[in-house]
Scaffold this motif. Structure first.
Motif, PDB file in Angstrom:
ATOM      1  N   VAL A  77       0.875  -1.180   0.000  1.00 18.77           N
ATOM      2  CA  VAL A  77       0.000   0.000   0.000  1.00 18.77           C
ATOM      3  C   VAL A  77       0.904   1.219   0.000  1.00 18.77           C
ATOM      4  O   VAL A  77       1.642   1.461   0.954  1.00 18.77           O
ATOM      5  CB  VAL A  77      -0.935   0.008   1.233  1.00 18.77           C
ATOM      6  N   ILE A  78       0.862   1.945  -1.107  1.00 15.68           N
ATOM      7  CA  ILE A  78       1.774   3.075  -1.295  1.00 15.68           C
ATOM      8  C   ILE A  78       0.952   4.357  -1.374  1.00 15.68           C
ATOM      9  O   ILE A  78       0.008   4.443  -2.160  1.00 15.68           O
ATOM     10  CB  ILE A  78       2.602   2.872  -2.590  1.00 15.68           C
ATOM     11  N   ILE A  79       1.309   5.323  -0.551  1.00  9.01           N
ATOM     12  CA  ILE A  79       0.598   6.607  -0.571  1.00  9.01           C
ATOM     13  C   ILE A  79       1.339   7.556  -1.504  1.00  9.01           C
ATOM     14  O   ILE A  79       2.576   7.653  -1.454  1.00  9.01           O
ATOM     15  CB  ILE A  79       0.509   7.199   0.853  1.00  9.01           C
ATOM     16  N   ALA A  80       0.587   8.259  -2.348  1.00 15.84           N
ATOM     17  CA  ALA A  80       1.159   9.326  -3.175  1.00 15.84           C
ATOM     18  C   ALA A  80       0.269  10.549  -2.993  1.00 15.84           C
ATOM     19  O   ALA A  80      -0.925  10.496  -3.273  1.00 15.84           O
ATOM     20  CB  ALA A  80       1.219   8.914  -4.640  1.00 15.84           C
ATOM     21  N   SER A  81       0.852  11.609  -2.471  1.00 15.05           N
ATOM     22  CA  SER A  81       0.066  12.794  -2.125  1.00 15.05           C
ATOM     23  C   SER A  81       0.634  14.044  -2.777  1.00 15.05           C
ATOM     24  O   SER A  81       1.847  14.253  -2.791  1.00 15.05           O
ATOM     25  CB  SER A  81       0.072  12.977  -0.610  1.00 15.05           C
ATOM     26  N   ASP A  82      -0.266  14.890  -3.263  1.00 17.89           N
ATOM     27  CA  ASP A  82       0.171  16.174  -3.825  1.00 17.89           C
ATOM     28  C   ASP A  82      -0.340  17.343  -2.986  1.00 17.89           C
ATOM     29  O   ASP A  82      -0.584  18.428  -3.489  1.00 17.89           O
ATOM     30  CB  ASP A  82      -0.286  16.308  -5.282  1.00 17.89           C
ATOM     31  N   GLY A  83      -0.480  17.096  -1.676  1.00 14.22           N
ATOM     32  CA  GLY A  83      -0.816  18.178  -0.755  1.00 14.22           C
ATOM     33  C   GLY A  83       0.456  18.677  -0.073  1.00 14.22           C
ATOM     34  O   GLY A  83       1.568  18.405  -0.537  1.00 14.22           O
ATOM     35  N   PHE A  84       0.295  19.382   1.057  1.00 10.38           N
ATOM     36  CA  PHE A  84       1.468  19.901   1.765  1.00 10.38           C
ATOM     37  C   PHE A  84       2.316  18.779   2.384  1.00 10.38           C
ATOM     38  O   PHE A  84       3.502  18.965   2.619  1.00 10.38           O
ATOM     39  CB  PHE A  84       1.049  20.908   2.833  1.00 10.38           C
ATOM     40  N   SER A 119       3.537   0.833   3.008  1.00 15.40           N
ATOM     41  CA  SER A 119       4.814   0.392   2.426  1.00 15.40           C
ATOM     42  C   SER A 119       5.733   1.555   2.093  1.00 15.40           C
ATOM     43  O   SER A 119       6.950   1.473   2.272  1.00 15.40           O
ATOM     44  CB  SER A 119       4.551  -0.405   1.145  1.00 15.40           C
ATOM     45  N   TYR A 120       5.156   2.634   1.553  1.00 17.98           N
ATOM     46  CA  TYR A 120       5.992   3.778   1.182  1.00 17.98           C
ATOM     47  C   TYR A 120       5.094   5.008   1.024  1.00 17.98           C
ATOM     48  O   TYR A 120       3.909   4.884   0.711  1.00 17.98           O
ATOM     49  CB  TYR A 120       6.732   3.520  -0.142  1.00 17.98           C
ATOM     50  N   ILE A 121       5.673   6.182   1.249  1.00 17.49           N
ATOM     51  CA  ILE A 121       4.915   7.438   1.085  1.00 17.49           C
ATOM     52  C   ILE A 121       5.695   8.373   0.164  1.00 17.49           C
ATOM     53  O   ILE A 121       6.844   8.729   0.460  1.00 17.49           O
ATOM     54  CB  ILE A 121       4.672   8.141   2.442  1.00 17.49           C
ATOM     55  N   TYR A 122       5.083   8.733  -0.971  1.00 12.78           N
ATOM     56  CA  TYR A 122       5.628   9.781  -1.845  1.00 12.78           C
ATOM     57  C   TYR A 122       4.853  11.059  -1.529  1.00 12.78           C
ATOM     58  O   TYR A 122       3.641  11.123  -1.747  1.00 12.78           O
ATOM     59  CB  TYR A 122       5.395   9.436  -3.316  1.00 12.78           C
ATOM     60  N   ARG A 123       5.544  12.056  -1.012  1.00  3.30           N
ATOM     61  CA  ARG A 123       4.828  13.284  -0.638  1.00  3.30           C
ATOM     62  C   ARG A 123       5.709  14.503  -0.841  1.00  3.30           C
ATOM     63  O   ARG A 123       6.939  14.391  -0.979  1.00  3.30           O
ATOM     64  CB  ARG A 123       4.385  13.202   0.827  1.00  3.30           C
ATOM     65  N   ASN A 124       5.069  15.659  -0.819  1.00  2.00           N
ATOM     66  CA  ASN A 124       5.796  16.922  -0.850  1.00  2.00           C
ATOM     67  C   ASN A 124       6.295  17.232   0.553  1.00  2.00           C
ATOM     68  O   ASN A 124       5.849  16.638   1.534  1.00  2.00           O
ATOM     69  CB  ASN A 124       4.881  18.035  -1.364  1.00  2.00           C
ATOM     70  N   ASP A 125       7.202  18.193   0.628  1.00  2.00           N
ATOM     71  CA  ASP A 125       7.815  18.527   1.904  1.00  2.00           C
ATOM     72  C   ASP A 125       7.560  20.003   2.203  1.00  2.00           C
ATOM     73  O   ASP A 125       7.968  20.874   1.421  1.00  2.00           O
ATOM     74  CB  ASP A 125       9.328  18.255   1.793  1.00  2.00           C
ATOM     75  N   THR A 126       6.886  20.271   3.296  1.00  2.00           N
ATOM     76  CA  THR A 126       6.572  21.653   3.673  1.00  2.00           C
ATOM     77  C   THR A 126       7.217  21.935   5.019  1.00  2.00           C
ATOM     78  O   THR A 126       7.050  21.157   5.962  1.00  2.00           O
ATOM     79  CB  THR A 126       5.036  21.844   3.745  1.00  2.00           C
ATOM     80  N   ASN A 177       3.696  16.338  -7.350  1.00  2.94           N
ATOM     81  CA  ASN A 177       4.138  14.957  -7.161  1.00  2.94           C
ATOM     82  C   ASN A 177       3.651  14.162  -8.369  1.00  2.94           C
ATOM     83  O   ASN A 177       2.441  14.058  -8.582  1.00  2.94           O
ATOM     84  CB  ASN A 177       3.528  14.418  -5.856  1.00  2.94           C
ATOM     85  N   CYS A 178       4.559  13.632  -9.158  1.00  3.39           N
ATOM     86  CA  CYS A 178       4.187  12.923 -10.394  1.00  3.39           C
ATOM     87  C   CYS A 178       3.722  11.507 -10.045  1.00  3.39           C
ATOM     88  O   CYS A 178       4.483  10.543 -10.095  1.00  3.39           O
ATOM     89  CB  CYS A 178       5.367  12.888 -11.368  1.00  3.39           C
ATOM     90  N   LYS A 179       2.422  11.400  -9.706  1.00  2.00           N
ATOM     91  CA  LYS A 179       1.868  10.100  -9.304  1.00  2.00           C
ATOM     92  C   LYS A 179       1.914   9.112 -10.468  1.00  2.00           C
ATOM     93  O   LYS A 179       2.064   7.914 -10.262  1.00  2.00           O
ATOM     94  CB  LYS A 179       0.435  10.272  -8.811  1.00  2.00           C
ATOM     95  N   ALA A 180       1.762   9.631 -11.682  1.00  2.00           N
ATOM     96  CA  ALA A 180       1.802   8.762 -12.871  1.00  2.00           C
ATOM     97  C   ALA A 180       3.137   8.021 -12.945  1.00  2.00           C
ATOM     98  O   ALA A 180       3.187   6.844 -13.311  1.00  2.00           O
ATOM     99  CB  ALA A 180       1.564   9.582 -14.130  1.00  2.00           C
ATOM    100  N   LEU A 181       4.219   8.704 -12.582  1.00  2.61           N
ATOM    101  CA  LEU A 181       5.531   8.057 -12.627  1.00  2.61           C
ATOM    102  C   LEU A 181       5.614   6.910 -11.613  1.00  2.61           C
ATOM    103  O   LEU A 181       6.187   5.859 -11.906  1.00  2.61           O
ATOM    104  CB  LEU A 181       6.646   9.077 -12.354  1.00  2.61           C
ATOM    105  N   HIS A 182       5.027   7.109 -10.434  1.00  8.27           N
ATOM    106  CA  HIS A 182       5.047   6.023  -9.435  1.00  8.27           C
ATOM    107  C   HIS A 182       4.272   4.809  -9.952  1.00  8.27           C
ATOM    108  O   HIS A 182       4.677   3.671  -9.741  1.00  8.27           O
ATOM    109  CB  HIS A 182       4.464   6.502  -8.099  1.00  8.27           C
ATOM    110  N   VAL A 183       3.146   5.069 -10.638  1.00  6.07           N
ATOM    111  CA  VAL A 183       2.356   3.966 -11.197  1.00  6.07           C
ATOM    112  C   VAL A 183       3.174   3.225 -12.260  1.00  6.07           C
ATOM    113  O   VAL A 183       3.284   1.997 -12.240  1.00  6.07           O
ATOM    114  CB  VAL A 183       1.021   4.484 -11.809  1.00  6.07           C
TER     115      VAL A 183
END
Ligand SMILES: [Mg+2]
Length: 236
Positions: free
Chosen positions: A93-100, A118-125, A149-155
């Motif tokens: 279960v991988i989180i991909a977020s384009d919020g703060f 499993s992993y979190i792709y997120r922005n850094d504020t 955050n380029c979620k398409a690339l993670h997919v």
């Protein structure tokens, strides 16, 4: 050996019932946010620009922003059961977020579910050396300026590793990542886009609905996708 599918999951408005970044903007940014909201709703600025501009008008106070995020975050029903199901199935279960992004780990820890992710792709504020709130987008595409955050690339990367991807989301910006998904679980604006672009999708309301979704095969989405994460990004 065939690998089990991965779940790529949006955070705001998907795992949480409300979009925390948007709630912070309308709750704490004051009048300075009105113009940003206006141009964003008119699609005159993309999400990445929204993040940068909104950070300038939010209080430059991480303690306040985090305490409000924790206070406002409600985990959508069924998420714990869904995590148990994914674990049993052997699906990451991988989180991909384009919020703060800064509130994701604290919210998951507060609800005792951080370890199951499993992993979190997120922005850094964060507060920079000048005392100002700043957003960094380490997972942005090199050329395309639409998403932070380029979620398409993670997919695409997961598919190249041999995993089919079930994309779970709610928002309009999820359409780019979802367009590469082997199956899409969509609600709200993403469901509207899924119909518009003919995605292979299921409507969902809570995470118990996703447990019932059958495992897809890896499909080539290079023609039907809305962007090229391995190329120039957005298709025009
Ligand atoms: Mg969302």
């Amino acid at each position: 050996m065939t690998l089990t599918p991965a779940y790529l999951v949006d955070f705001d408005g998907t795992i949480t019932t409300v979009d925390i970044s948007y709630e912070l903007a309308i709750g704490l940014a004051g009048e300075g946010y009105e113009d940003i909201d206006y141009v964003y709703r008119r699609k005159e600025i993309p999400i990445r620009e929204w993040l940068m501009r909104t950070a300038q008008v939010l209080p430059h106070d991480m303690d306040l922003l985090l305490s409000k995020s924790l206070e406002w975050a409600v985990i959508r029903p069924g998420f714990n059961r869904f995590l148990e199901h994914a674990l049993k199935q052997g699906s990451p279960v991988i989180i991909a977020s384009d919020g703060f992004g800064f509130y994701i780990e604290p919210i998951l820890r507060k609800h005792g579910i951080f370890e199951q992710i499993s992993y979190i792709y997120r922005n850094d504020t964060y507060i920079n050396a000048n005392g100002n709130l700043e957003v960094k987008t380490p997972h942005a595409h090199g050329i395309c300026t639409v998403c932070g955050n380029c979620k398409a690339l993670h997919v695409v990367n997961l598919k190249e590793q041999g995993r089919a991807v079930i994309y779970i989301g709610d928002g309009s910006n999820d359409r780019y990542g979802a367009s590469w998904g082997d199956h899409v679980c969509a609600r709200d604006q993403l469901a509207e886009y899924s119909r518009k672009y003919n995605f292979d999708y299921s409507q969902w309301s809570n995470f118990c609905d996703i447990i019932d979704v059958s495992m897809p095969e890896i499909k080539d989405r290079s023609e039907s996708s809305l962007c090229c994460p391995l190329g120039k990004g957005i298709k025009t």
